[in-house]
Design an enzyme around this catalytic site. Structure first.
Site, PDB file in Angstrom:
ATOM      1  N   GLU A  79       0.836  -1.208   0.000  1.00  0.00           N
ATOM      2  CA  GLU A  79       0.000   0.000   0.000  1.00  0.00           C
ATOM      3  C   GLU A  79       0.870   1.258   0.000  1.00  0.00           C
ATOM      4  O   GLU A  79       0.445   2.320  -0.407  1.00  0.00           O
ATOM      5  CB  GLU A  79      -0.933   0.016   1.215  1.00  0.00           C
ATOM      6  CG  GLU A  79      -2.082   1.014   1.074  1.00  0.00           C
ATOM      7  CD  GLU A  79      -3.155   0.822   2.126  1.00  0.00           C
ATOM      8  OE1 GLU A  79      -2.918   1.143   3.301  1.00  0.00           O
ATOM      9  OE2 GLU A  79      -4.242   0.357   1.761  1.00  0.00           O
ATOM     10  N   HIS A  87       6.604 -27.236   1.980  1.00  0.00           N
ATOM     11  CA  HIS A  87       5.737 -28.338   1.516  1.00  0.00           C
ATOM     12  C   HIS A  87       4.575 -27.787   0.711  1.00  0.00           C
ATOM     13  O   HIS A  87       3.544 -28.439   0.559  1.00  0.00           O
ATOM     14  CB  HIS A  87       5.238 -29.125   2.734  1.00  0.00           C
ATOM     15  CG  HIS A  87       6.354 -29.660   3.568  1.00  0.00           C
ATOM     16  ND1 HIS A  87       6.883 -30.923   3.382  1.00  0.00           N
ATOM     17  CD2 HIS A  87       7.101 -29.075   4.537  1.00  0.00           C
ATOM     18  CE1 HIS A  87       7.878 -31.096   4.234  1.00  0.00           C
ATOM     19  NE2 HIS A  87       8.032 -29.989   4.951  1.00  0.00           N
ATOM     20  N   LYS A  92     -13.283   1.881  -3.159  1.00  0.00           N
ATOM     21  CA  LYS A  92     -14.418   2.189  -2.266  1.00  0.00           C
ATOM     22  C   LYS A  92     -15.544   2.825  -3.077  1.00  0.00           C
ATOM     23  O   LYS A  92     -16.717   2.495  -2.928  1.00  0.00           O
ATOM     24  CB  LYS A  92     -13.980   3.172  -1.181  1.00  0.00           C
ATOM     25  CG  LYS A  92     -13.166   2.575  -0.060  1.00  0.00           C
ATOM     26  CD  LYS A  92     -12.883   3.662   0.983  1.00  0.00           C
ATOM     27  CE  LYS A  92     -12.075   3.140   2.141  1.00  0.00           C
ATOM     28  NZ  LYS A  92     -11.748   4.202   3.119  1.00  0.00           N
TER      29      LYS A  92
HETATM   30  O1  G6P Z   1      -8.837   2.796   9.877  1.00  0.00           O
HETATM   31  P1  G6P Z   1      -9.804   3.081   8.763  1.00  0.00           P
HETATM   32  O2  G6P Z   1     -10.003   4.540   8.506  1.00  0.00           O
HETATM   33  O3  G6P Z   1     -11.100   2.350   8.962  1.00  0.00           O
HETATM   34  O4  G6P Z   1      -9.144   2.526   7.400  1.00  0.00           O
HETATM   35  C1  G6P Z   1      -8.891   1.161   7.275  1.00  0.00           C
HETATM   36  C2  G6P Z   1      -8.065   0.983   5.994  1.00  0.00           C
HETATM   37  O5  G6P Z   1      -8.817   1.584   4.942  1.00  0.00           O
HETATM   38  C3  G6P Z   1      -8.182   1.700   3.692  1.00  0.00           C
HETATM   39  O6  G6P Z   1      -8.122   0.432   3.122  1.00  0.00           O
HETATM   40  C4  G6P Z   1      -6.788   2.271   3.758  1.00  0.00           C
HETATM   41  O7  G6P Z   1      -6.154   2.124   2.497  1.00  0.00           O
HETATM   42  C5  G6P Z   1      -5.960   1.572   4.807  1.00  0.00           C
HETATM   43  O8  G6P Z   1      -4.686   2.213   4.909  1.00  0.00           O
HETATM   44  C6  G6P Z   1      -6.689   1.635   6.131  1.00  0.00           C
HETATM   45  O9  G6P Z   1      -5.929   0.983   7.118  1.00  0.00           O
END
Ligand code: G6P
Length: 642
Positions: free
Chosen positions: A395, A424, A529
Site C-alpha cells: 500500500e 511443503h 471504495k
Molecule cells: O482505519 P480506517 O479509517 O477504517 O481505514 C482502514 C483501511 O482503509 C483503507 O483500506 C486504507 O487504504 C488503509 O490504509 C486503512 O488501514
C-alpha cells in the site's frame, strides 16, 4: 449516483441532527505524450506520460549487465562477503545478512547519492515536514515511540497522554476495576472490529506475542462477511456478556467496520445487552465513530492522529490498546521500535539496516518491482508477518505516479506464510520454477524457553530441524541463483517485534525515496471504495424497478426462509390476482434502471440476491443469463395467504 460515503453517511445510532480519525537517474522521456490531469495529487498539473519501461529510467550503473555476472559461488568468497556485509544491532540481538543478494560494489557506490538524498528526506520527515504531499500531511509514526521527536509540545503531550491512558485503561480492565454489567464481574474476551491497518497490526502482534493463557482472549471481525461475523459472535456465545468490543477506524467511516459494528450491536440487542457498556472506540477525534461513541457514552474513546497512517499505526492506540489488554509489555514494544529507529537514522549505508534492506530491494527488483518479496519466518508465531508486510509494503509502494507526476506503476509484491511449512507448498517453484522473487528469511534463534528443550533423537531437537530447514532452503535457493536476505532475532518478544515493525517501516520509507514516490497515501483504495458504492447504488435501483413490476411490498426486513416457499407463494398469488406480478428480463431491468451498460453487474446483483433468497427467478437460470426472467417481491405476506 450515490457515493459509498453516502451509503455509510453515519454510524447507526447517530441521530439526524448529530454530527458524528534519493540523485534520481534522469527519467527517460521516450515519449513525451503530455496529458493534463486534474488530479490534485500531482505536484505539477501536467503529468508527463513516459515509457513504462522503468528499467531504463531506473537503470543505475548498468544494473542489468552487472547481474549478467551471476552470483558469487566460491565458498571462501561468500564467507568473506557474509562477514563484510553482516549488520548487527548488539542491544537488540538482531542481525541482517544481505550477502546472498548479489549487488556489486559499483552499484552500491552509484546508489550512494540517492541514499544520502533519502536520508535527508527522512530527517526532514521526522522534523515534521509535509512528507505526504498528496494529502498535505506530516508523517509522524516515529514520534509515537519517542514523543520528544514530535515537532511541537502539543503533539508530544497528545502522544504521552494517549500512551498513559492506554496503560491505565488496560490495567483497569485486567484488574476488574472496569468491568461489564454482566454478573461475571470482569471482561474475559476482546472483540476487535476494524480492517486494513486497523486490524493487520493487532492481528500480527496478537499471533506473535500471545501467551498460552492471556487474561483476555482476542478475536477479530475484519471484514463485511456475514458468515465470518456470525462465526465470531457464535464462538463468543454467552461470553458476549463479558466481551469488550474495540471498534477501530482512523477515518471513522470505513463501511466494512461500520457494518461490523452494526452486526455486533444487533447481537448485543438480541442478547439483551447494552452495547455502550462494553464498547470502546479508537478513531480520529470528531469522526462519525468518535461522535457515536461519545453521544452513546461508550466505555472509552482513544484518539488516532491524522499524521499516522493506518499501515503504520501499530505503535498508536490502534496496536497498543489490544496488545496491552492481552498483557503484552507495550512499553517494551515501543523501546524496541525506538532503538531500531535510532539505528535506521544512520546516514552510513552499512550501519543502517533499513537502508541495507532498501538497497537489496532495489537491486533484486531493478527498482521497478520486477521480482516479488517472499517473506518466510521460520517461527509459527510470526505467521502473520507477511500479511502485515503486504499492506505496509504494497500500500506504500504500489503507486501509479511518482512525486513528479510520471506514470511509474511502482510496487513490490509480498507473499509468504512460514517455514518450514511453506517448503511443503510452493518452495518447489521457488527452487526450480519461474525466477520472479527474492526471499526474506526471518530467523529466530531461541527455539524454546530455557530448560524446556528436548532431544527427539541423540543430539538433535525439533528446533534443530527448523534451523536446518531454513539454512538448507537458503543454500538450495542460492545454489540455483535465487537471492535471499536473512533477518535474525534472538527470540520473539515485545522488543524484537517492535524492532521488526520499525525496521520495515523505515525500509519502506527509504525505498520510496529511492524510487521517488509518496509512500504515505493510498489513492487507489479510494477508487475501489467508490466503485463498491456504485454497485450498492445500482442494487437499490434494481430493487426499485423490480418492486414496481412486482406490485408486492415485503416487510423490508423479512427474508423468505426457503426459495420454494417463495415460489409457491408467488404462483399462488398470481393464480388468484387480477393484477399478477410482472417478471422482467435482465435487459428490461437494465433499461428501466436507465443503465443498459450495467447489464452484467445487474446480472451479478440478481444472482447474489437469488442465492440469498432475496430474489425469485421466475424463468430460466443463472447459467443462461439471456433466459432469465426475474421478479422480486415486496409482497405483503398476509395478502398472499388471503
Ligand atoms: O482505519 P480506517 O479509517 O477504517 O481505514 C482502514 C483501511 O482503509 C483503507 O483500506 C486504507 O487504504 C488503509 O490504509 C486503512 O488501514
Amino acid at each position: 449516483m450515490a457515493s459509498l460515503s453516502g451509503l455509510c453517511s453515519s454510524f447507526p445510532s447517530l441521530k439526524p441532527n448529530n454530527r458524528i480519525g534519493g540523485e534520481l537517474g534522469p527519467v527517460r522521456k521516450d515519449s513525451l505524450a503530455v496529458s493534463t490531469r486534474s488530479n490534485s495529487s500531482f505536484k505539477h498539473s501536467v503529468a508527463r506520460e513516459v515509457s513504462a519501461d522503468l528499467s531504463k529510467t531506473n537503470d543505475v550503473a548498468g544494473l542489468k549487465q552487472a547481474k549478467q555476472g551471476g552470483l558469487e559461488k566460491d565458498p571462501k568468497a561468500l564467507w568473506r562477503r557474509y562477514v563484510d556485509w553482516l549488520y548487527q544491532h548488539k542491544e537488540l540481538g538482531l542481525y541482517l545478512d544481505v550477502s546472498r543478494i548479489g549487488f556489486s560494489d559499483e552499484f552500491v557506490s552509484e546508489m550512494e547519492p540517492r541514499f544520502q538524498a533519502a536520508f535527508k528526506a527522512m530527517e526532514e520527515l521526522e522534523r515534521g515536514a509535509i512528507a505526504n504531499p498528496d494529502e498535505g500531511r506530516m508523517v509522524g509514526h516515529y514520534w509515537l515511540r519517542n514523543a520528544k521527536l514530535a515537532p511541537n509540545p502539543f503533539l508530544q503531550v497528545q502522544i504521552d497522554k494517549t500512551l498513559a491512558a492506554v496503560c491505565d485503561f488496560a490495567d483497569a480492565v485486567i484488574s476488574g476495576k472496569i468491568k461489564p454489567p454482566s454478573p461475571e464481574g470482569r471482561f474475559t474476551q476482546i472483540l476487535s472490529v476494524g480492517i486494513g491497518g486497523s486490524a493487520l497490526g493487532p492481528q500480527f502482534v496478537a499471533e506473535a506475542l500471545a501467551p498460552d493463557n492471556p487474561p483476555l482472549k482476542i478475536r477479530f471481525i475484519d471484514n463485511t462477511d456475514p458468515a465470518g461475523i456470525d462465526h465470531q459472535i457464535a464462538q463468543l456465545g454467552p461470553e458476549l456478556a463479558s466481551t469488550l468490543v474495540i471498534v477501530i477506524s482512523k477515518s471513522g467511516g470505513t463501511p466494512e467496520t461500520r457494518n461490523g459494528l452494526l452486526e455486533v450491536q444487533k447481537a448485543f440487542r438480541e442478547a439483551g445487552l447494552d452495547f455502550s457498556k462494553q464498547g470502546v472506540a479508537i478513531t480520529q477525534e470528531n469522526s462519525l465513530l468518535d461522535n457515536t461513541a461519545r453521544i452513546e457514552g461508550w466505555v472509552a474513546r482513544f484518539p488516532m492522529f491524522d499524521w499516522v497512517g493506518g499501515r503504520t499505526s501499530e505503535m498508536s492506540a490502534v496496536g497498543l490498546l489490544p496488545a496491552a489488554l492481552q498483557a503484552f509489555d507495550i512499553r517494551e514494544m515501543l523501546v524496541g521500535a525506538s532503538m531500531m529507529d535510532e539505528a535506521t537514522r544512520s546516514t552510513v549505508l552499512r550501519k543502517n539496516p533499513a537502508a541495507l534492506l532498501a538497497l537489496c530491494w532495489y537491486w533484486a527488483t531493478d527498482g521497478i518491482g520486477s521480482k516479488d518479496m517472499v517473506v518466510l519466518p521460520y517461527k509459527d508465531s510470526l505467521l502473520l508477518f507477511s500479511r502485515y508486510l503486504q499492506q505496509l509494503v504494497m500500500e506504500s509502494l504500489g503507486k501509479e505516479f511518482d512525486l513528479d507526476g510520471n506514470r511509474v506503476n511502482q510496487g513490490i509484491s509480498v507473499y509468504g506464510n512460514k517455514g518450514s511449512t511453506d517448503q511443503h507448498a510452493y518452495i518447489q517453484q521457488l527452487r526450480e520454477g519461474v525466477h520472479n522473487f527474492f526471499v526474506t528469511f526471518i530467523e529466530v534463534l531461541r527455539d524454546r524457553p530455557p530448560g524446556h528443550d528436548w532431544e527427539l533423537e541423540p543430539g538433535v531437537t525439533c528446533g534443530d530441524y527448523l534451523f536446518g530447514m531454513l539454512q538448507g532452503t537458503r543454500s538450495a535457493l542460492y545454489a540455483n541463483d535465487r537471492e535471499s536476505i536473512t533477518v535474525t532475532v534472538q527470540e520473539v518478544t515485545p522488543r524484537s517485534v517492535g524492532a521488526l515493525i520499525a525496521l520495515y517501516e523505515r525500509a519502506v520509507g527509504i525505498y520510496a525515496s529511492l524510487v521517488n514516490i509518496n509512500a504515505y497515501h493510498q489513492p487507489g483504495v479510494e477508487a475501489g471504495k467508490k466503485a463498491a458504492g456504485e454497485v450498492l447504488a445500482l442494487q437499490k435501483r434494481v430493487l426499485a424497478v423490480l418492486n414496481e413490476a412486482s406490485h408486492f411490498s415485503f416487510p423490508s426486513s423479512s427474508l423468505i426462509q426457503r426459495l420454494d416457499d417463495l415460489q409457491m407463494q408467488f404462483s399462488h398469488f398470481n393464480a388468484h390476482c387480477e393484477d399478477p406480478a410482472e417478471s422482467l428480463t435482465l435487459q428490461e431491468i437494465a433499461d428501466r434502471c436507465h443503465a443498459p451498460d450495467d447489464i452484467e453487474m445487474i446480472y451479478k446483483i440478481i444472482e447474489h440476491m437469488a442465492a440469498n433468497d432475496r430474489a425469485l427467478i421466475a424463468e430460466g437460470d443463472c447459467g443462461s443469463p439471456y433466459s432469465l426472467k426475474v421478479f422480486l417481491g415486496e409482497c405483503n405476506v398476509d395478502e398472499l395467504y388471503a
